[in-house]
Design a protein around this motif. Structure first.
Motif, PDB file in Angstrom:
ATOM      1  N   LYS A 150      -6.838  -1.974  -4.148  1.00 37.82           N
ATOM      2  CA  LYS A 150      -6.419  -1.510  -5.015  1.00 37.82           C
ATOM      3  C   LYS A 150      -5.250  -2.824  -6.318  1.00 37.82           C
ATOM      4  O   LYS A 150      -5.365  -3.042  -7.472  1.00 37.82           O
ATOM      5  CB  LYS A 150      -5.285  -0.838  -4.057  1.00 37.82           C
ATOM      6  CG  LYS A 150      -4.036  -0.526  -5.724  1.00 37.82           C
ATOM      7  CD  LYS A 150      -3.496   0.823  -4.029  1.00 37.82           C
ATOM      8  CE  LYS A 150      -2.684   0.172  -3.117  1.00 37.82           C
ATOM      9  NZ  LYS A 150      -1.722   1.160  -2.966  1.00 37.82           N
ATOM     10  N   THR A 151      -4.278  -3.481  -5.515  1.00 37.27           N
ATOM     11  CA  THR A 151      -4.188  -4.464  -5.996  1.00 37.27           C
ATOM     12  C   THR A 151      -4.048  -5.537  -6.849  1.00 37.27           C
ATOM     13  O   THR A 151      -4.582  -5.218  -7.918  1.00 37.27           O
ATOM     14  CB  THR A 151      -3.305  -5.406  -5.454  1.00 37.27           C
ATOM     15  OG1 THR A 151      -2.691  -4.804  -4.242  1.00 37.27           O
ATOM     16  CG2 THR A 151      -2.698  -6.634  -5.520  1.00 37.27           C
ATOM     17  N   ILE A 161      -8.980   5.183  -4.982  1.00 33.76           N
ATOM     18  CA  ILE A 161      -9.196   4.732  -4.433  1.00 33.76           C
ATOM     19  C   ILE A 161      -7.432   3.965  -4.225  1.00 33.76           C
ATOM     20  O   ILE A 161      -7.434   3.689  -2.860  1.00 33.76           O
ATOM     21  CB  ILE A 161     -10.023   3.289  -4.701  1.00 33.76           C
ATOM     22  CG1 ILE A 161     -11.207   3.537  -4.805  1.00 33.76           C
ATOM     23  CG2 ILE A 161      -9.412   1.763  -3.698  1.00 33.76           C
ATOM     24  CD1 ILE A 161     -12.440   2.558  -5.457  1.00 33.76           C
ATOM     25  N   GLY A 162      -7.043   3.781  -5.635  1.00 34.74           N
ATOM     26  CA  GLY A 162      -5.618   3.292  -5.170  1.00 34.74           C
ATOM     27  C   GLY A 162      -5.288   4.337  -4.316  1.00 34.74           C
ATOM     28  O   GLY A 162      -3.685   3.369  -3.434  1.00 34.74           O
ATOM     29  N   ALA A 206     -10.518   4.853 -10.238  1.00 38.32           N
ATOM     30  CA  ALA A 206      -9.629   3.821  -9.074  1.00 38.32           C
ATOM     31  C   ALA A 206      -9.203   3.957  -9.023  1.00 38.32           C
ATOM     32  O   ALA A 206      -8.312   2.988  -7.740  1.00 38.32           O
ATOM     33  CB  ALA A 206      -9.808   2.692 -10.693  1.00 38.32           C
ATOM     34  N   THR A 249      -5.724  -1.451   0.334  1.00 37.05           N
ATOM     35  CA  THR A 249      -5.035  -2.481  -0.463  1.00 37.05           C
ATOM     36  C   THR A 249      -4.996  -3.893  -1.329  1.00 37.05           C
ATOM     37  O   THR A 249      -4.438  -3.702  -2.511  1.00 37.05           O
ATOM     38  CB  THR A 249      -3.643  -3.031  -0.243  1.00 37.05           C
ATOM     39  OG1 THR A 249      -3.566  -1.577   1.027  1.00 37.05           O
ATOM     40  CG2 THR A 249      -1.960  -3.330  -0.397  1.00 37.05           C
ATOM     41  N   SER A 279      -5.607   4.116  -0.564  1.00 40.17           N
ATOM     42  CA  SER A 279      -4.727   3.226   0.808  1.00 40.17           C
ATOM     43  C   SER A 279      -3.613   3.704   1.314  1.00 40.17           C
ATOM     44  O   SER A 279      -2.807   3.695   1.726  1.00 40.17           O
ATOM     45  CB  SER A 279      -4.369   2.293  -0.765  1.00 40.17           C
ATOM     46  OG  SER A 279      -3.371   1.682   0.084  1.00 40.17           O
ATOM     47  N   ALA A 291       0.912  -1.584  -0.213  1.00 38.76           N
ATOM     48  CA  ALA A 291       0.158   0.222   0.108  1.00 38.76           C
ATOM     49  C   ALA A 291       0.784   0.982  -0.123  1.00 38.76           C
ATOM     50  O   ALA A 291       0.335   2.046  -1.227  1.00 38.76           O
ATOM     51  CB  ALA A 291      -0.656  -0.124   1.126  1.00 38.76           C
TER      52      ALA A 291
END
Length: 491
Positions: free
Chosen positions: A189-190, A316-317, A313, A186, A320, A34
């Motif tokens: 995101k991943t 949100i990443g 997107a 995280t 984190s 993260a």
């Protein structure tokens, strides 16, 4: 009498509110991932391609930068296993060089390492999120002084400040709640990055021809490669995050080095694959110099309709990464306060939530000030290279500890020693040299910042540290006397 002393020590220990070890291996790896993956991977590849002009050389540069980070993680793993306490580099440098160097590291962490990046990432989050919304907000109010905007109030700054406050309160509430939210953000995101990579290659409108070409190994020693490596080092920054949480990691001798290595290795793989997708989507000319390379690649692969979803997107990443930095930074100021080289207030642990509350609020305040004044970009531009300086000094300190204190218990020893630390040190010297060469003002401002930190350290050493220590010792004596009386009365 022995029994009495044991009771006194035990009770005094129980009354001392310390950080609790609640972070397991999985959560530690998640925090590393993260903290590394932020805006850098979505914004720097276009500039790197402009510098290098070759897809193969760009991928090699990302690999070399990843190997630098990985070698640093292996070295920090040894230090983290030796000194599993809150504070990270501050603790390591204190053990290697003394409190003076450690304070300078903490000072840089407070301003450049955490508060400024939190502000920058929060503004990036707000920018991307507002872009993803179907409605637009465009008002702006500024307080000016001498024609220069000092304070800026806009939808971006309001949303950025709000997210800093919300996440700071989450991490103040409890370590457990903070890690659960961190893990969820995280993982999401991943997963999004993995989906983007797979969908890009399988369903995107790219060209495999963009990936073809010859690799010129001689370019490694060019100025352009070194400048590109500076950008990439920023994108990989944060690989050492778990070391700052040493006092809250379960089985730290095993989990700190393992999480540092596993998290950094995972990000290295994702970064290489993501850059391959960018190259697959965009020819060299279309990628060169593009700031929002992630968004541009997504539009090229899937069409204009994807733009808004990709912005959401990325938001949100980035969220984190903001959360990970808000969790990590306060542990440095907490450790500094415990050593008597920072205000005593910031070494207090909330008795109910077991978190360094005042340090969390200090960091949030500084980050919000940087958001509304837009000072963060200037800070990052002029003194960001100092982070590489202190990371290099930390690894050099590990070598010094091997020589000076060979008898210290080391549950984990750096893989590939001594090649690994020397590789990391030389890599950072390379980055620092070209940072100074390309932007000489950076070195002057960085030295000024370090010098200011030295003056503040002298102040705390002469006054604050003495007062802190005297009060601390005096209170401990009073506790012991009170406990002795209580035990004697019971007996």
């Amino acid at each position: 009498m022995t029994k009495l002393i044991k009771e006194i020590i035990l009770k005094n220990h129980l009354n001392n509110h310390n950080l609790t070890r609640e972070i397991g291996l999985f959560s530690a790896i998640i925090i590393v991932v993260a903290n590394i993956i932020g805006t850098g991977i979505f914004t720097t590849s276009g500039f790197i391609m402009e510098e290098l002009g070759s897809p193969q050389t760009m991928l090699l540069c990302w690999l070399v930068g990843g190997l630098f980070a990985l070698s640093g993680a292996l070295c920090y793993g040894e230090l983290g296993a030796m000194f599993p306490k809150a504070g990270g580099e501050y603790i390591f440098l204190r053990e290697s060089y003394g409190k003076g160097m450690a304070f300078l590291s903490g000072w840089i962490s407070l301003i450049v390492g955490f508060s400024a990046p939190i502000a920058a990432a929060a503004i990036a989050f707000a920018t991307y999120l507002l872009r993803a919304l179907p409605v637009s907000f465009s008002f702006k109010t500024a307080v000016s002084l001498g024609g220069i905007d000092i304070i800026i109030i806009s939808p971006v700054t309001i949303l950025a400040a709000a997210i800093i406050i919300i996440l700071s309160l989450v991490h103040y509430h409890s370590l457990l709640l903070g890690t659960r939210i961190q893990n969820g953000l995280t993982i999401f995101k991943t997963t999004l990055i993995c989906v983007f990579i797979i969908a890009g290659f399988c369903f995107g409108s790219g060209s495999a021809a963009n990936l073809s070409g010859e690799l010129n190994l001689g370019s490694i020693f060019s100025d352009s490669f070194a400048v590109s490596l500076i950008y990439i080092s920023f994108a990989y920054s944060g690989w050492n995050v778990v070391a700052y949480l040493g006092g809250e990691i379960k089985d730290p001798g095993r989990n700190i080095p393992l999480s540092l290595f596993a998290g950094t290795f995972l990000v290295l793989g994702l970064y290489l694959l993501l850059n391959m997708v960018y190259i697959y989507a965009l020819p060299v000319k279309e990628m060169s110099g593009v700031l929002e390379v992630g968004k541009t690649a997504a539009v090229s692969l899937f069409g204009n309709n994807i733009s808004r979803y990709f912005a959401a997107a990325i938001a949100i990443g980035i969220l984190s990464a903001v959360s990970a930095m808000i969790m990590t930074g306060p542990r440095v100021y907490y450790a500094m306060s415990k050593d008597g080289v920072f205000f005593k207030l910031f070494g207090k642990i909330d008795s109910i939530h077991k978190t360094p509350a005042y340090s969390i609020f200090l960091q949030a305040t500084l980050a919000i000030i940087m958001v509304v004044t837009s000072a963060f970009d200037k800070l990052l531009l002029y003194i960001g290279f100092t982070l590489a300086v202190f990371a290099m000094l930390t690894v050099a300190g590990m070598i010094a500890l091997r020589i000076k204190k060979p008898s210290l218990e080391r549950r984990y020893k750096t893989f590939g020693y001594p090649f690994t630390p020397f590789f990391f040190i030389l890599g950072n010297l390379w980055i620092i040299f070209f940072s100074i060469k390309e932007k000489p003002v950076v070195s002057l401002f960085g030295l000024g910042t370090i010098g200011l930190g030295g003056l503040i350290y002298l102040y705390f050493k002469k006054s604050g540290g003495t007062i802190h220590t005297g009060i601390h010792v005096g209170r401990n004596r009073m506790k012991i006397i009170a406990i002795c009386r209580e035990v004697i009365e019971k007996n």
